[in-house]
Design an enzyme around this catalytic site. Structure first.
Site, PDB file in Angstrom:
ATOM      1  N   HIS A 270      -2.115  -7.632   2.625  1.00  0.00           N
ATOM      2  CA  HIS A 270      -2.491  -7.134   3.950  1.00  0.00           C
ATOM      3  C   HIS A 270      -3.553  -7.994   4.616  1.00  0.00           C
ATOM      4  O   HIS A 270      -4.480  -7.487   5.244  1.00  0.00           O
ATOM      5  CB  HIS A 270      -2.965  -5.678   3.851  1.00  0.00           C
ATOM      6  CG  HIS A 270      -1.875  -4.733   3.471  1.00  0.00           C
ATOM      7  ND1 HIS A 270      -1.032  -4.162   4.375  1.00  0.00           N
ATOM      8  CD2 HIS A 270      -1.464  -4.292   2.254  1.00  0.00           C
ATOM      9  CE1 HIS A 270      -0.148  -3.392   3.752  1.00  0.00           C
ATOM     10  NE2 HIS A 270      -0.383  -3.452   2.454  1.00  0.00           N
ATOM     11  N   ASP A 334      -3.470  -2.482  -2.287  1.00  0.00           N
ATOM     12  CA  ASP A 334      -2.112  -1.926  -2.261  1.00  0.00           C
ATOM     13  C   ASP A 334      -1.085  -2.999  -1.956  1.00  0.00           C
ATOM     14  O   ASP A 334      -1.384  -4.019  -1.337  1.00  0.00           O
ATOM     15  CB  ASP A 334      -2.009  -0.794  -1.222  1.00  0.00           C
ATOM     16  CG  ASP A 334      -2.406  -1.266   0.169  1.00  0.00           C
ATOM     17  OD1 ASP A 334      -3.382  -2.039   0.284  1.00  0.00           O
ATOM     18  OD2 ASP A 334      -1.750  -0.865   1.150  1.00  0.00           O
ATOM     19  N   GLU A 335       0.115  -2.738  -2.414  1.00  0.00           N
ATOM     20  CA  GLU A 335       1.303  -3.497  -2.017  1.00  0.00           C
ATOM     21  C   GLU A 335       1.175  -5.009  -2.147  1.00  0.00           C
ATOM     22  O   GLU A 335       1.600  -5.752  -1.261  1.00  0.00           O
ATOM     23  CB  GLU A 335       1.689  -3.146  -0.564  1.00  0.00           C
ATOM     24  CG  GLU A 335       2.010  -1.674  -0.378  1.00  0.00           C
ATOM     25  CD  GLU A 335       2.533  -1.354   1.014  1.00  0.00           C
ATOM     26  OE1 GLU A 335       3.568  -0.704   1.119  1.00  0.00           O
ATOM     27  OE2 GLU A 335       1.866  -1.748   2.012  1.00  0.00           O
ATOM     28  N   VAL A 336       0.602  -5.476  -3.251  1.00  0.00           N
ATOM     29  CA  VAL A 336       0.602  -6.919  -3.490  1.00  0.00           C
ATOM     30  C   VAL A 336       2.033  -7.335  -3.819  1.00  0.00           C
ATOM     31  O   VAL A 336       2.651  -6.771  -4.719  1.00  0.00           O
ATOM     32  CB  VAL A 336      -0.354  -7.280  -4.647  1.00  0.00           C
ATOM     33  CG1 VAL A 336      -0.245  -8.769  -4.973  1.00  0.00           C
ATOM     34  CG2 VAL A 336      -1.786  -6.905  -4.281  1.00  0.00           C
TER      35      VAL A 336
END
Lengths: 558, 558
Positions: A270, A334-336
């Site tokens: 992100h 989050d969400e790597v």
């Protein structure tokens, strides 16, 4: 048949008469005597060297009571109360007192104390005989919570400000210390005034944490001293960024309202917006098509295997952390997307030379960035993946935000880490508004359906958590991701829904009469809370037709 | 990789450069010459005795152009245009002309002409050489539509108002005459100012019909001369009702903006609010539990078998019809619940004495009420049930609103009746916001999911309609039922979504280059339309992160 209906309405109305309090206090006794506010009503702060923010809070309370102008939500809007009010005793004043031995620190200081050590409890008495009301607490923060309750006791009718339920005795304290709201200011920008209006509404619901998801791949609006280029190039525009003065303004406004600001600079994923100033630190930046390497456009993640990038990030986070007095600092996590690095020549070259795996590099990155924050006295906060999906070594003090599913909280508890509940299946305010990506005409929201206040309200903070693990649950929050929100719909998408979790985490599972918290009991109070917000300029949505709001119990499914 | 991205953006940007027009004209040619508005820009009305509402419209256009201050939705927001603008020619004026032989009636008069006979077509030229622009039309209504297009040609940057796409030649006319929006002002109340703001936004999208669902079971806010007791007792309060002056204000505001106001007084169902003034006319009034006899609370339907009630209704509708100059008047007719009458002693007694069936009585009721309206020159409008579920004799002129399912339009066409599309599976703006009834914590919206603008945009007005029946399709509309809406969320729930059907019914199925209308082409224009609404104080929602709005094509799913 109409007469029959009136009978029903009156009965239900009496059953649900617990004032318009939200969240409902842990212990509440009320009578049925009318009492009106004296025109010269005053709040006396019976505290030597009272802090300025307590005096300000008392002044705001008087102002709210005098300007809320909220009529009772009954047929006739309280006109029938007139006769009773006319001869009612007058309340001349409210006295605020700290219990002996309590320190008179500012609300702002109390609000940012280490979580679990804050004192929010208070005792409130409103006698029916015209003698002064009192709030007693162990801290100015407790007094603020009591003032917030006091504000909600009053209705207006015919230029009178009154309650029909004196005397009132309340002993109150939160079930959980973390009662939050998350706002994403990266996907779309919100002005300081929007955030302040949100903080006002949060404070009315006794919420304690503003989780500010400040930056993301779309824009980086946070101006960080020593790293001002990140926002000057990564924000949408200079007018769509938060200066140091803006940040101080928000932090101090929040603190005075009993709210701790937990900022998040999401890393290492992100972070595409950092490309604008530091392309050397960002892998797969703006790769298109984006879907193989990112959860949503634009793609871009920090090259966490690079020592240079790791040090840059640690310094950036440290500089940001100094802007915020909170003990908490969220580094995201989050969400790597590992595909992003599979195709990144620089990352692969580093991994080849060090012999590390990507997971080892991620663990090093987290230890370095968290270590830098811990040196500054900060407790790191991360999203659940850092604990449940990655093999990362984290301090036992780390707080974990559960978002993917409410069922994941148990796994976090098993790792003996502290939990903030924010599961998408109960608490995501953005769900249900349809697909926002451009070329999917029949697509729906990824987290359909819309999370109603009722659904959020049924959340059980201790589901699948053992009694021994219960202490790990700090509380929870509702969250607004802003792919489809900006100031145009901020209020209606957040309020009054976000007040739902505020009561879940303040009141806990049972009401003061021992019955279980439930949507039927809550609805009429939430109507009141919503109408009060509207009176204060917060565009909270109507939960039902006004016909229903005025007739508790008449608009249930049957 | 970043360089690669910029290449993509520029290419797509060029492909979608058709100004920010919504709805997109039927025929459009534009160049790539910069042109700026002269600081002394004027609109000349080249019409003897031009009507006042045309002069007002021209003045509004100048005001909009000067105050919209909308920057181009590209990276840099038009800053890169500066050099080109600096040396651009200036547009001194716009001339409005009627084609020879056209009458210069007011826009208001033209807007309420019998549907199918209105003239909305116009021709617009904006030369690139600094000579005046022109709009030519066959009516003042056509000139208004042209002005609305002209307003949307301009961006602002550095205090310059400009287009990059002169010369511009547009020949335009709607594919369908009925392009509407329905608003329910009964379940929750909307102030005249809310309705006017909505009319302004509708007019910007060239919408032609405001379907005002004025009354329902929850409240009756319409003050009708001769029947003022219905609103004085059935409205939520006197401040939550529409006086004759309010109604005239709304009708004339709408008319001046090219919008015909179709009022609906829903009968014989959805009439519980009439109980407050005339309990004798309402069966199963406020029966509780409501669900056996009503679609939602409160229960109550007109006793249509009673001649007294039928005459009362015919007189009430006639008196209401006189307030509205529109040729249309909607009598509703949806969701008549027959159980309500099965338990109504008075209805049963009447049916026993006349020997009629309930359906025969309903047919008589409709013929009497519609007959009264037709005597006043009105064309009745009904919901689909009156045609598809009941055995009711209706005039061939009756217009039928399809709402239950888009698949029902074909059945209406088979009855050779005219159709307005408003199917809940494409056009209901309230869907997807969760259950609003009180005791159903896990309930969802009855018409889940949320209807995205993309979904509405894919609507085919002629699906399952034969070529011979095509003339029966008048157009369509999006609809807002207000169980969960009031002024707090009016703008965000309606805009920009309601503009979706405005383009479906104005532009038709193909773009001027012959390609099919599609969401990919439309998205960037809808962003522009939305940002322009926001500039005008309409709180339309963000469809995507600003990052995406500035980069057409980068935020598609892939």
């Amino acid at each position: 048949m109409h007469t029959y209906l009136l009978g029903i309405v009156l009965t239900l109305s009496a059953l649900t008469a617990t004032n318009a309090l939200w969240p409902i206090p842990r212990s509440l006794e009320s009578g049925n005597t009318s009492l009106k506010l004296s025109s010269g009503f005053k709040i006396a702060i019976n505290i030597p060297r009272a802090p300025a923010d307590l005096s300000d809070a008392a002044a705001r309370t008087i102002n709210h009571i005098k300007t809320d102008n909220l009529e009772r939500l009954v047929v006739g809007r309280g006109a029938a109360d007139s006769a009773s009010i006319q001869h009612a005793k007058e309340l001349p004043s409210l006295t605020l007192t700290l219990t002996p031995g309590s320190s008179a620190r500012s609300i702002s200081d109390e609000a940012i104390k280490t979580i679990g050590t804050r004192s929010e409890e208070y005792v409130l008495h409103v006698p029916s005989d015209g003698s002064p009301a009192t709030i007693t607490a162990n801290s100015t923060l407790g007094l603020l919570r009591g003032l917030t309750t006091f504000e909600q006791l009053w209705y207006s009718s015919n230029n009178q400000i009154y309650t029909m339920e004196a005397p009132i005795s309340i002993t109150d304290a939160p079930a959980y210390p973390y009662r939050g709201l998350m706002l994403d200011t990266s996907r779309n920008f919100f002005a300081v005034s929007d955030i302040k209006r949100t903080l006002d509404a949060m404070s009315l619901a006794k919420m304690s944490q503003f989780h500010w998801h400040a930056t993301d791949s779309q824009s980086f609006p946070l101006v960080i001293p020593g790293f001002t280029e990140v926002a000057s190039k990564g924000a949408y525009s200079s007018s769509m960024s938060y200066s140091t003065k803006d940040i101080q303004d928000i932090v101090s406004y929040a603190g005075a309202r009993g709210i701790d600001v937990v900022v998040e600079i999401d890393t290492p994923g992100h972070t595409a917006a950092i490309t604008e100033s530091h392309p050397e630190h960002v892998a797969c930046s703006h790769v298109f098509p984006w879907s193989p390497v990112a959860g949503e456009p634009p793609a871009g993640q920090l090259r966490f295997a690079s020592p240079t990038t790791t040090n840059f990030t640690a310094e950036l986070l440290s500089a940001a952390a100094k802007l915020f007095p909170s003990k908490f600092f969220s580094t995201g996590g989050d969400e790597v997307n590992t595909n992003c690095y599979a195709g990144d020549a620089e990352t692969q070259s580093i991994l080849n030379s060090t012999g590390e795996t990507l997971e080892q590099a991620l663990s090093n990155f987290m230890q370095t960035t968290h270590g830098a924050l811990e040196k500054l006295g900060k407790t790191p906060v991360v999203w659940e993946e850092m604990v449940l999906e990655h093999n990362v070594t984290l301090s036992n003090e780390t707080v974990v935000m559960v978002w993917i599913s409410s069922e994941h909280a148990a796994a976090v508890a098993q790792k003996n880490l502290r939990i903030v509940h924010g599961p998408s299946d109960f608490f995501y305010l953005d769900c249900g508004a349809g697909e926002w990506l451009g070329d999917n005409p029949l697509g729906n929201s990824w987290c359909d359906p819309f999370k109603t206040w009722q659904k959020s309200y049924t959340f059980d903070p201790l589901a699948n958590i053992s009694q021994e693990q219960a202490h790990l649950v700090l509380g929870g929050q509702q969250l607004l991701w802003t792919e489809q929100s900006d100031p145009s719909n901020l209020d209606p998408i957040v309020w009054p829904r976000a007040a739902s979790s505020a009561e879940v985490f303040w009141t806990g599972s049972t009401l003061s009469d021992g019955s279980a918290r439930n949507v039927n009991e809550a609805l009429s109070r939430l109507h009141d809370f919503r109408f009060r917000l509207v009176q204060r300029g917060v565009r909270a949505i109507a939960l039902q037709p006004l016909w229903c709001a005025l007739r508790p119990g008449q608009c249930n499914g049957d």
